[in-house]
Design an enzyme around this catalytic site. Sequence first.
Site, mmCIF file in Angstrom:
data_model
loop_
_atom_site.group_PDB
_atom_site.id
_atom_site.type_symbol
_atom_site.label_atom_id
_atom_site.label_comp_id
_atom_site.label_asym_id
_atom_site.label_seq_id
_atom_site.Cartn_x
_atom_site.Cartn_y
_atom_site.Cartn_z
ATOM 1 N N THR A 150 0.828 -1.207 0.000
ATOM 2 C CA THR A 150 0.000 0.000 0.000
ATOM 3 C C THR A 150 0.863 1.259 0.000
ATOM 4 O O THR A 150 1.910 1.322 0.653
ATOM 5 C CB THR A 150 -0.911 -0.005 1.237
ATOM 6 O OG1 THR A 150 -1.745 -1.152 1.189
ATOM 7 C CG2 THR A 150 -1.771 1.249 1.303
ATOM 8 N N GLY A 189 2.464 -2.480 8.155
ATOM 9 C CA GLY A 189 2.664 -2.863 9.547
ATOM 10 C C GLY A 189 3.997 -3.535 9.792
ATOM 11 O O GLY A 189 4.561 -4.189 8.917
ATOM 12 N N GLU A 446 -6.363 -5.041 3.326
ATOM 13 C CA GLU A 446 -6.414 -6.082 2.292
ATOM 14 C C GLU A 446 -7.592 -5.893 1.339
ATOM 15 O O GLU A 446 -8.223 -6.846 0.901
ATOM 16 C CB GLU A 446 -6.464 -7.476 2.916
ATOM 17 C CG GLU A 446 -5.267 -7.809 3.770
ATOM 18 C CD GLU A 446 -3.947 -7.491 3.065
ATOM 19 O OE1 GLU A 446 -3.785 -7.880 1.910
ATOM 20 O OE2 GLU A 446 -3.091 -6.847 3.683
#
Length: 686
Positions: A150, A189, A446
């Site tokens: 992302t 993350g 996601e």
Amino acid sequence: MSDFADWLKPREPSGPTILARERAQSGISVGELSRALFAGDDYLERQARILPILEAEPLFDKKQQANLSRPDLYKLALARAKLLRRLVDKHGWDINDYKLAETLVDDVSPYYLHMHMFVTTIREQASDAQQAHLMPLIESFKIIGAYAQTELGHGSNVQGIELEARWDPLSKEFILHSPTLTASKWWNGSLGRTANYAIVVAQLLLPKPDARTGGHTEYVSHGPHPFVVQVRDLKTHQPPKGVVIGDIGPKFGYGTIDNAYMLFDNFRIPHSAFLSRYAKVDPETGAYSKPAIPAVVYGTMTYVRSLIVHQSRLSLARAVTIAVRYTTIRRQFRDRDNTDGPEVAVLDYPTVQIRILPLLAATYALHYTGLAMQKKYSDARKEIEKGDFSSLAHMHSMSSGLKSLCTNIVADGIETCRRALGGHGYGGASGFTRLYPDYLSRVTVEGDNWMITQQVASYLIKRMTEAASGKPGSDASHLEILHAQASGRTLHPYNILDSDTALVKAFRRRASFQVYGIYVNRVLRKTPWTSLMIQLNKASHAQSMAMIVELFYEAVARNEGLSPTIRAALLDLYRLFACYYLELEGNDFIRAGAVSQSELNALPAHIQQLMAKIRPHAVNLVDAWMIPDYLLDSALGRYDGKVYEELFHRAHRLNPLNKITFNPNYWEDEIVKGTGDNWSSILAKL
């Protein structure tokens, strides 16, 4: 310090008395139901073995974590993650032991992406040689990995990501470059402060076949591809020159994990960084070999979506467990038709039951759906490893649709449960202050839940088109709708109030009817895609809901080894789940010819009857999830029912704010009595 409050007790009947009575009135054996839920899995044994080890470690104590700042939350989470990994070595835990321990601690661990997306991508996308080099380092935690796809400007639209990986034929290296600010990796993350390696997804740019290196070279993009990149030094933990990386800051939840930003400035990586199980770039010629099935490079997202579907039932079960136990104990108001009687248990009000009991049913529906999703993923991966990609499209569609629908149900359900708790649901001791904001990420991570339903709808249109062309093996419900539309025949509605299989068929027909509608608009009438997006979303959800209903029914119907009481309760939960969601979207079922108006009109009363049958078993039905108090971390949802004692204990004895004597006089600079703290010292800490 002791005071008179130590001697006060809640009024009778006490919480423990109420829950004991509730458990005794139900004929459901909690142990039998738990074993049935987790049949074929050693989850219960694993939890019983691991939980005492965690509870004995002071670092895993949860009493004060809600009072920590965000930097301190991350420090605590990293310390816990390190300790968990040491416990793996100490106790010889396997990977499932570790993941269950991680679940019980309930931090979104700084190692989370390493244990899931990073290692999964290496297993699925790396060549045998790359795996041989990397897997020992990953499994020993010599390197810590993350997953960087992302970007600041692109999330769900993976094809639109901007980071470039340009092949240099002279040095035989790839050059990673962020051409714009929006090309910055974002939300990744475990990468902000923890990881030293990352899977980096970038646009693969290769020279045109006839290009020479002497002058200006034209490049062609071959779409996003994954690379494994070292982004920090293994000794200093500092990024190399050409890499800017850091944590993005506070978020709505997930305070324990370091979501990242990352930019590259003409950063060179070796040819071996290109993950090459399916796609390849020849290091000598620069020739590109694309995957036989391009979608296979998105296997990591499919894995995570299937994992999210499987995990969703436990998140909802936590919320429902708290809600059922507390609303059973909580008494409010007397019956208006019996003003001399005792105050009524909150869960006995139909207005509370209609909010909580369908969600109780949903925990079981999502459980069986999650098991089916995990099996489908596992089977598909085995087939892919053998070179058979035939199940990939269905798996991708199934995981996308179920991820969207299940996370919507759970996110909305957690908040519904919290609101049903009244004022105490807003408190820090409710068990929702971490559960709710952390789970909210699931509706966008996601793939945004609205966006990914387009992928499902595209697959469904293809299946309907195949059915219309007479392809063998087409969906029977699709064929039924096609034949009825072609002949002008009116379909006979199902008798949903008297038949469990009729409920399954009604959901199937509703789904096929909606798919037929978008097939007509898109394939036959050539309607622009964007104008159909609302229909696409509804069709995806209808298909996914039909799948959940069918999987729930099949799981209960084939489990004939259960006691009659448990089987009857599970069937009632199935009926409640199906009828509740059918009534919510009743007009769609009417239009599809799946139900009659008279049966739809009778559904509200039928739902109340089902809730009345389930209500005596509610406590035992949540107990069967075997969620320990350590994981719930809720005064309201305690197994022993000591709700009010725990609420007061946390406020009166554990709250650090109550250990400080403040100076409220506005004309004096002092903030804390006797410490010298003033405005300046407060500002210095900001």
